[in-house]
Scaffold this motif. Sequence first.
Motif, mmCIF file in Angstrom:
data_model
loop_
_atom_site.group_PDB
_atom_site.id
_atom_site.type_symbol
_atom_site.label_atom_id
_atom_site.label_comp_id
_atom_site.label_asym_id
_atom_site.label_seq_id
_atom_site.Cartn_x
_atom_site.Cartn_y
_atom_site.Cartn_z
ATOM 1 N N UNK A 79 0.840 -1.204 0.000
ATOM 2 C CA UNK A 79 0.000 0.000 0.000
ATOM 3 C C UNK A 79 0.874 1.252 0.000
ATOM 4 N N UNK A 80 1.920 1.240 0.847
ATOM 5 C CA UNK A 80 2.790 2.426 0.893
ATOM 6 C C UNK A 80 3.480 2.650 -0.445
ATOM 7 N N UNK A 82 3.474 -5.935 12.409
ATOM 8 C CA UNK A 82 3.384 -5.023 11.259
ATOM 9 C C UNK A 82 3.211 -5.752 9.933
ATOM 10 N N UNK A 108 0.982 -7.679 8.638
ATOM 11 C CA UNK A 108 -0.342 -8.187 8.992
ATOM 12 C C UNK A 108 -1.268 -8.229 7.789
ATOM 13 N N UNK A 109 -0.684 -8.302 6.614
ATOM 14 C CA UNK A 109 -1.487 -8.470 5.402
ATOM 15 C C UNK A 109 -0.705 -9.359 4.450
ATOM 16 N N UNK A 136 -8.790 -9.710 10.259
ATOM 17 C CA UNK A 136 -7.580 -8.967 10.611
ATOM 18 C C UNK A 136 -7.829 -7.472 10.526
ATOM 19 N N UNK A 174 2.827 6.949 16.190
ATOM 20 C CA UNK A 174 3.430 5.880 15.393
ATOM 21 C C UNK A 174 2.604 4.604 15.443
ATOM 22 N N UNK A 216 -0.365 4.961 13.174
ATOM 23 C CA UNK A 216 0.069 4.908 11.770
ATOM 24 C C UNK A 216 0.357 3.468 11.346
ATOM 25 N N UNK A 217 0.959 2.687 12.224
ATOM 26 C CA UNK A 217 1.263 1.289 11.891
ATOM 27 C C UNK A 217 -0.017 0.472 11.734
ATOM 28 N N UNK A 218 -0.987 0.755 12.578
ATOM 29 C CA UNK A 218 -2.254 0.009 12.452
ATOM 30 C C UNK A 218 -2.990 0.417 11.179
ATOM 31 N N UNK A 244 -1.553 1.352 8.486
ATOM 32 C CA UNK A 244 -0.824 0.662 7.421
ATOM 33 C C UNK A 244 -1.292 -0.786 7.311
ATOM 34 N N UNK A 245 -1.471 -1.442 8.452
ATOM 35 C CA UNK A 245 -1.937 -2.838 8.433
ATOM 36 C C UNK A 245 -3.297 -2.944 7.757
ATOM 37 N N UNK A 287 -4.680 -0.784 5.690
ATOM 38 C CA UNK A 287 -4.596 -0.405 4.274
ATOM 39 C C UNK A 287 -4.014 -1.552 3.446
ATOM 40 N N UNK A 288 -2.992 -2.219 3.969
ATOM 41 C CA UNK A 288 -2.405 -3.326 3.213
ATOM 42 C C UNK A 288 -3.348 -4.526 3.146
ATOM 43 N N UNK A 289 -4.135 -4.735 4.204
ATOM 44 C CA UNK A 289 -5.143 -5.801 4.143
ATOM 45 C C UNK A 289 -6.220 -5.446 3.124
#
Lengths: 204, 139
Positions: A47-48, A75, A77-78, B4, B66, B69-71, B73-74, B76-78
Amino acid sequence: ILDEDALLPAPQNISIISTNMKHFLTWSPVTIQGETVRYSVEFQGEYEREYANESWIPICECSLITATVCNITEDISATVPYNLRVRADVGARRSEWGTLKGFFNRITTYLTPPLMKIVADGYHLLVELEDMGPAFQFCILYWKKGQESRMQQKMVKEISSTLHLDTMEAGTDYCVKAQTYVEAINRSSNFSQMQCVRAQGDRS
Amino acid sequence: NVNEIRSGFTAIKANIQARDPIRTVSILSHPHSLHKIKSSDKCCIIHQLFNFYMDRVFKHCTTEDSYINRKISSIANSFLSIKRKLVQCHNQNDCKCGQESMEKFKQILTNYEGLNVTSAAIKSLGELDILLDWMEKSR
Protein backbone atom coordinates in the motif's frame (compact mmCIF):
# COMPACT_ATOMS: atom_id res chain seq x y z
CA ILE A 1 36.54 -3.56 12.95
CA LEU A 2 36.39 0.09 11.89
CA ASP A 3 38.06 3.15 13.44
CA GLU A 4 36.04 6.09 14.58
CA ASP A 5 36.19 8.34 11.49
CA ALA A 6 35.38 5.78 8.82
CA LEU A 7 31.90 6.01 7.26
CA LEU A 8 29.44 3.92 9.28
CA PRO A 9 28.59 0.89 7.10
CA ALA A 10 24.99 -0.15 6.61
CA PRO A 11 23.94 -3.41 8.29
CA GLN A 12 24.50 -6.48 6.10
CA ASN A 13 23.08 -10.00 5.78
CA ILE A 14 19.55 -8.78 6.42
CA SER A 15 17.12 -11.68 6.40
CA ILE A 16 13.76 -12.87 7.67
CA ILE A 17 13.06 -15.84 9.88
CA SER A 18 9.35 -16.66 9.64
CA THR A 19 7.78 -19.64 11.32
CA ASN A 20 4.08 -20.18 12.06
CA MET A 21 3.17 -16.62 11.17
CA LYS A 22 5.77 -15.13 13.53
CA HIS A 23 8.21 -13.02 11.58
CA PHE A 24 11.65 -11.78 12.68
CA LEU A 25 14.08 -9.55 10.85
CA THR A 26 17.75 -10.26 11.57
CA TRP A 27 21.06 -8.76 10.41
CA SER A 28 24.79 -8.93 11.07
CA PRO A 29 26.18 -6.58 13.70
CA VAL A 30 28.16 -3.50 12.70
CA THR A 31 31.25 -3.44 14.91
CA ILE A 32 32.99 -0.18 15.93
CA GLN A 33 35.90 -0.33 18.34
CA GLY A 34 34.78 0.76 21.81
CA GLU A 35 31.36 1.99 20.66
CA THR A 36 27.78 0.85 21.15
CA VAL A 37 26.04 0.52 17.82
CA ARG A 38 22.28 0.95 17.73
CA TYR A 39 19.87 -0.06 14.98
CA SER A 40 16.50 1.14 13.67
CA VAL A 41 14.05 -0.78 11.50
CA GLU A 42 11.40 0.44 9.06
CA PHE A 43 8.88 -1.37 6.85
CA GLN A 44 6.95 -0.56 3.67
CA GLY A 45 3.91 -2.47 2.52
CA GLU A 46 2.53 -2.67 -0.98
CA TYR A 47 0.00 0.00 0.00
CA GLU A 48 2.79 2.43 0.89
CA ARG A 49 4.55 1.74 -2.40
CA GLU A 50 1.48 2.15 -4.57
CA TYR A 51 -0.68 4.70 -2.72
CA ALA A 52 1.49 6.57 -0.21
CA ASN A 53 4.49 7.84 -2.14
CA GLU A 54 6.65 4.84 -1.25
CA SER A 55 6.70 5.97 2.37
CA TRP A 56 8.42 3.94 5.09
CA ILE A 57 7.03 3.34 8.56
CA PRO A 58 9.30 3.05 11.61
CA ILE A 59 8.83 0.23 14.09
CA CYS A 60 9.23 2.02 17.39
CA GLU A 61 9.97 -1.18 19.34
CA CYS A 62 13.02 -1.51 17.06
CA SER A 63 14.24 2.08 17.09
CA LEU A 64 17.82 2.59 18.38
CA ILE A 65 18.08 -0.96 19.71
CA THR A 66 21.35 -2.81 20.31
CA ALA A 67 19.95 -6.21 19.39
CA THR A 68 20.33 -7.47 15.81
CA VAL A 69 16.83 -8.94 15.61
CA CYS A 70 13.40 -7.30 15.43
CA ASN A 71 9.97 -8.92 15.81
CA ILE A 72 7.99 -7.57 12.88
CA THR A 73 4.98 -9.86 13.29
CA GLU A 74 2.57 -7.11 14.33
CA ASP A 75 3.38 -5.02 11.26
CA ILE A 76 3.40 -7.79 8.66
CA SER A 77 -0.34 -8.19 8.99
CA ALA A 78 -1.49 -8.47 5.40
CA THR A 79 -0.77 -10.95 2.65
CA VAL A 80 1.09 -8.50 0.45
CA PRO A 81 4.81 -8.06 -0.32
CA TYR A 82 6.72 -5.98 2.22
CA ASN A 83 10.07 -4.17 2.03
CA LEU A 84 12.18 -3.93 5.17
CA ARG A 85 15.30 -1.92 6.01
CA VAL A 86 17.74 -1.35 8.89
CA ARG A 87 20.33 1.33 9.60
CA ALA A 88 22.99 1.79 12.28
CA ASP A 89 23.69 4.70 14.60
CA VAL A 90 26.76 5.45 16.71
CA GLY A 91 26.44 8.69 18.61
CA ALA A 92 25.82 11.34 15.94
CA ARG A 93 26.96 9.12 13.12
CA ARG A 94 24.38 7.28 11.03
CA SER A 95 24.74 4.67 8.30
CA GLU A 96 22.86 4.33 5.05
CA TRP A 97 19.88 1.97 5.07
CA GLY A 98 20.51 -1.70 4.51
CA THR A 99 17.50 -3.15 2.72
CA LEU A 100 16.22 -6.74 2.70
CA LYS A 101 16.97 -8.28 -0.68
CA GLY A 102 13.61 -8.89 -2.32
CA PHE A 103 10.20 -8.60 -0.73
CA PHE A 104 8.84 -10.57 2.17
CA ASN A 105 5.31 -11.95 1.95
CA ARG A 106 3.92 -13.85 4.94
CA ILE A 107 2.54 -16.43 2.55
CA THR A 108 6.04 -17.96 2.67
CA THR A 109 6.04 -18.54 6.41
CA TYR A 110 7.17 -22.02 7.47
CA LEU A 111 4.27 -23.95 9.02
CA THR A 112 5.22 -26.71 11.44
CA PRO A 113 2.94 -29.61 12.30
CA PRO A 114 1.05 -28.91 15.56
CA LEU A 115 2.13 -30.36 18.88
CA MET A 116 -0.55 -32.86 19.77
CA LYS A 117 -1.30 -35.19 22.64
CA ILE A 118 -4.06 -37.79 22.54
CA VAL A 119 -5.67 -39.36 25.58
CA ALA A 120 -7.84 -42.42 25.98
CA ASP A 121 -10.12 -41.46 28.85
CA GLY A 122 -12.06 -44.68 29.35
CA TYR A 123 -14.00 -45.04 26.10
CA HIS A 124 -13.42 -41.41 25.10
CA LEU A 125 -10.80 -40.38 22.54
CA LEU A 126 -9.55 -36.93 23.48
CA VAL A 127 -6.92 -34.67 21.89
CA GLU A 128 -5.00 -31.71 23.24
CA LEU A 129 -3.51 -29.23 20.74
CA GLU A 130 -1.13 -26.33 21.35
CA ASP A 131 -2.59 -22.87 21.06
CA MET A 132 -0.76 -21.29 18.11
CA GLY A 133 -2.71 -18.04 17.99
CA PRO A 134 -5.89 -16.74 16.34
CA ALA A 135 -4.63 -17.22 12.79
CA PHE A 136 -4.51 -21.01 13.19
CA GLN A 137 -7.15 -23.67 12.58
CA PHE A 138 -6.58 -27.42 12.84
CA CYS A 139 -7.57 -30.37 10.72
CA ILE A 140 -7.64 -33.59 12.76
CA LEU A 141 -7.86 -37.03 11.18
CA TYR A 142 -8.70 -40.09 13.31
CA TRP A 143 -9.46 -43.70 12.57
CA LYS A 144 -9.55 -47.22 13.99
CA LYS A 145 -6.13 -48.75 13.58
CA GLY A 146 -6.08 -50.82 10.43
CA GLN A 147 -9.11 -49.06 8.98
CA GLU A 148 -7.36 -46.10 7.34
CA SER A 149 -9.96 -46.14 4.59
CA ARG A 150 -12.61 -45.07 7.11
CA MET A 151 -10.70 -42.04 8.33
CA GLN A 152 -12.78 -39.31 9.94
CA GLN A 153 -11.99 -35.58 9.91
CA LYS A 154 -12.67 -32.76 12.34
CA MET A 155 -11.89 -29.07 11.68
CA VAL A 156 -11.11 -27.05 14.77
CA LYS A 157 -11.34 -23.26 14.42
CA GLU A 158 -10.74 -22.31 18.02
CA ILE A 159 -8.58 -24.09 20.51
CA SER A 160 -10.22 -25.16 23.74
CA SER A 161 -8.28 -27.13 26.32
CA THR A 162 -9.28 -30.64 25.33
CA LEU A 163 -11.26 -31.81 22.35
CA HIS A 164 -13.49 -34.89 22.30
CA LEU A 165 -13.01 -36.77 19.06
CA ASP A 166 -14.96 -39.98 19.43
CA THR A 167 -16.40 -42.62 21.70
CA MET A 168 -14.28 -45.74 21.23
CA GLU A 169 -15.12 -49.41 21.12
CA ALA A 170 -13.74 -51.40 24.03
CA GLY A 171 -10.17 -52.62 23.65
CA THR A 172 -9.78 -51.06 20.20
CA ASP A 173 -6.81 -49.02 19.03
CA TYR A 174 -7.45 -45.58 17.57
CA CYS A 175 -4.96 -43.37 15.75
CA VAL A 176 -4.86 -39.61 15.25
CA LYS A 177 -2.84 -37.07 13.26
CA ALA A 178 -3.31 -33.30 12.79
CA GLN A 179 -2.20 -30.40 10.63
CA THR A 180 -2.60 -26.64 10.97
CA TYR A 181 -4.45 -24.43 8.48
CA VAL A 182 -3.96 -20.66 8.17
CA GLU A 183 -6.91 -19.06 6.38
CA ALA A 184 -5.16 -15.71 5.89
CA ILE A 185 -2.59 -17.31 3.59
CA ASN A 186 -4.68 -20.36 2.61
CA ARG A 187 -1.96 -22.84 3.49
CA SER A 188 -1.62 -25.94 5.67
CA SER A 189 1.30 -27.52 7.53
CA ASN A 190 2.39 -31.11 7.10
CA PHE A 191 0.62 -33.63 9.29
CA SER A 192 1.98 -34.39 12.72
CA GLN A 193 3.30 -37.84 13.56
CA MET A 194 0.48 -40.34 14.03
CA GLN A 195 -0.33 -41.21 17.64
CA CYS A 196 -2.39 -44.24 18.71
CA VAL A 197 -4.12 -45.21 21.97
CA ARG A 198 -6.25 -48.14 23.13
CA ALA A 199 -9.70 -47.88 24.64
CA GLN A 200 -10.25 -49.58 28.02
CA GLY A 201 -11.84 -53.00 28.29
CA ASP A 202 -11.54 -56.10 26.16
CA ARG A 203 -12.43 -56.39 22.54
CA SER A 204 -15.78 -58.11 22.11
CA ASN B 1 -8.41 -10.77 6.03
CA VAL B 2 -11.65 -9.12 7.14
CA ASN B 3 -11.05 -10.46 10.66
CA GLU B 4 -7.58 -8.97 10.61
CA ILE B 5 -8.93 -5.63 9.42
CA ARG B 6 -11.51 -5.69 12.18
CA SER B 7 -8.96 -6.45 14.89
CA GLY B 8 -6.65 -3.76 13.53
CA PHE B 9 -9.52 -1.27 13.49
CA THR B 10 -10.74 -2.23 16.96
CA ALA B 11 -7.26 -1.40 18.27
CA ILE B 12 -7.49 2.21 17.04
CA LYS B 13 -11.24 2.86 16.81
CA ALA B 14 -11.54 4.92 20.00
CA ASN B 15 -8.50 7.03 19.11
CA ILE B 16 -9.66 7.69 15.55
CA GLN B 17 -13.26 8.47 16.50
CA ALA B 18 -12.00 10.84 19.21
CA ARG B 19 -10.28 12.83 16.46
CA ASP B 20 -13.63 13.37 14.69
CA PRO B 21 -15.44 16.33 16.32
CA ILE B 22 -18.34 16.39 13.85
CA ARG B 23 -20.97 14.14 15.37
CA THR B 24 -23.96 15.12 13.28
CA VAL B 25 -22.67 13.92 9.90
CA SER B 26 -22.01 10.43 8.56
CA ILE B 27 -20.08 9.58 5.41
CA LEU B 28 -21.34 6.04 4.86
CA SER B 29 -24.79 6.12 6.46
CA HIS B 30 -26.31 9.42 5.36
CA PRO B 31 -29.08 9.59 4.29
CA HIS B 32 -29.42 5.84 3.73
CA SER B 33 -27.73 2.88 5.35
CA LEU B 34 -25.52 0.58 3.31
CA HIS B 35 -27.92 -2.17 4.27
CA LYS B 36 -30.44 -0.73 1.82
CA ILE B 37 -28.22 -1.67 -1.14
CA LYS B 38 -29.64 -4.47 -3.28
CA SER B 39 -27.71 -7.73 -2.97
CA SER B 40 -27.17 -7.83 -6.72
CA ASP B 41 -25.27 -4.56 -6.46
CA LYS B 42 -23.10 -5.50 -3.47
CA CYS B 43 -20.17 -6.83 -5.48
CA CYS B 44 -19.92 -3.54 -7.36
CA ILE B 45 -20.45 -1.27 -4.35
CA ILE B 46 -17.86 -3.13 -2.26
CA HIS B 47 -15.45 -2.70 -5.15
CA GLN B 48 -16.22 1.04 -5.34
CA LEU B 49 -15.90 1.49 -1.58
CA PHE B 50 -12.54 -0.30 -1.49
CA ASN B 51 -11.25 2.02 -4.18
CA PHE B 52 -12.64 4.97 -2.20
CA TYR B 53 -10.79 3.94 0.95
CA MET B 54 -7.57 3.18 -0.93
CA ASP B 55 -7.56 6.34 -3.02
CA ARG B 56 -9.11 8.91 -0.74
CA VAL B 57 -9.13 7.83 2.89
CA PHE B 58 -6.02 6.06 4.21
CA LYS B 59 -3.51 8.46 2.73
CA HIS B 60 -5.07 11.40 4.56
CA CYS B 61 -5.09 9.67 7.96
CA THR B 62 -1.43 10.02 8.95
CA THR B 63 -1.21 10.96 12.64
CA GLU B 64 1.51 11.97 15.04
CA ASP B 65 1.12 8.60 16.75
CA SER B 66 3.43 5.88 15.39
CA TYR B 67 1.26 3.07 16.74
CA ILE B 68 -1.84 4.47 15.02
CA ASN B 69 0.07 4.91 11.77
CA ARG B 70 1.26 1.29 11.89
CA LYS B 71 -2.25 0.01 12.45
CA ILE B 72 -3.57 2.14 9.60
CA SER B 73 -0.82 0.66 7.42
CA SER B 74 -1.94 -2.84 8.43
CA ILE B 75 -5.54 -2.05 7.57
CA ALA B 76 -4.60 -0.41 4.27
CA ASN B 77 -2.41 -3.33 3.21
CA SER B 78 -5.14 -5.80 4.14
CA PHE B 79 -7.58 -3.70 2.07
CA LEU B 80 -5.14 -3.90 -0.83
CA SER B 81 -4.88 -7.66 -0.45
CA ILE B 82 -8.69 -7.99 -0.56
CA LYS B 83 -8.92 -5.45 -3.38
CA ARG B 84 -6.68 -7.70 -5.48
CA LYS B 85 -9.19 -10.51 -5.03
CA LEU B 86 -12.15 -8.20 -5.66
CA VAL B 87 -10.68 -7.18 -9.00
CA GLN B 88 -10.61 -10.85 -10.04
CA CYS B 89 -14.18 -11.30 -8.78
CA HIS B 90 -15.19 -8.04 -10.49
CA ASN B 91 -13.77 -9.22 -13.81
CA GLN B 92 -15.21 -12.70 -13.60
CA ASN B 93 -18.66 -11.75 -12.38
CA ASP B 94 -19.32 -8.59 -14.33
CA CYS B 95 -20.42 -6.82 -11.14
CA LYS B 96 -22.83 -4.24 -12.45
CA CYS B 97 -23.83 -1.28 -10.30
CA GLY B 98 -27.54 -0.52 -10.46
CA GLN B 99 -28.69 3.07 -10.84
CA GLU B 100 -29.99 3.22 -7.29
CA SER B 101 -26.74 1.91 -5.82
CA MET B 102 -24.60 4.27 -7.84
CA GLU B 103 -26.70 7.12 -6.45
CA LYS B 104 -25.92 5.79 -2.99
CA PHE B 105 -22.18 5.69 -3.75
CA LYS B 106 -22.28 9.21 -5.21
CA GLN B 107 -23.99 10.34 -1.99
CA ILE B 108 -21.07 8.90 -0.04
CA LEU B 109 -18.65 10.93 -2.18
CA THR B 110 -20.81 14.02 -1.68
CA ASN B 111 -20.77 13.51 2.08
CA TYR B 112 -16.99 13.10 1.89
CA GLU B 113 -16.46 16.20 -0.22
CA GLY B 114 -18.66 18.23 2.14
CA LEU B 115 -15.85 18.23 4.69
CA ASN B 116 -12.22 19.20 4.50
CA VAL B 117 -10.05 16.30 3.39
CA THR B 118 -8.50 15.38 6.72
CA SER B 119 -11.79 15.52 8.61
CA ALA B 120 -13.52 13.53 5.90
CA ALA B 121 -10.76 10.90 5.84
CA ILE B 122 -10.66 10.53 9.62
CA LYS B 123 -14.46 10.29 9.76
CA SER B 124 -14.49 7.68 6.99
CA LEU B 125 -11.84 5.67 8.81
CA GLY B 126 -13.84 5.98 12.02
CA GLU B 127 -16.83 4.49 10.23
CA LEU B 128 -14.92 1.43 9.01
CA ASP B 129 -16.90 -0.89 11.27
CA ILE B 130 -20.07 0.17 9.45
CA LEU B 131 -18.50 -1.09 6.22
CA LEU B 132 -17.14 -4.25 7.84
CA ASP B 133 -20.50 -5.07 9.45
CA TRP B 134 -22.26 -4.64 6.12
CA MET B 135 -19.64 -6.73 4.29
CA GLU B 136 -19.82 -9.54 6.84
CA LYS B 137 -23.58 -9.51 6.72
CA SER B 138 -23.29 -9.86 2.95
CA ARG B 139 -21.01 -12.91 3.14
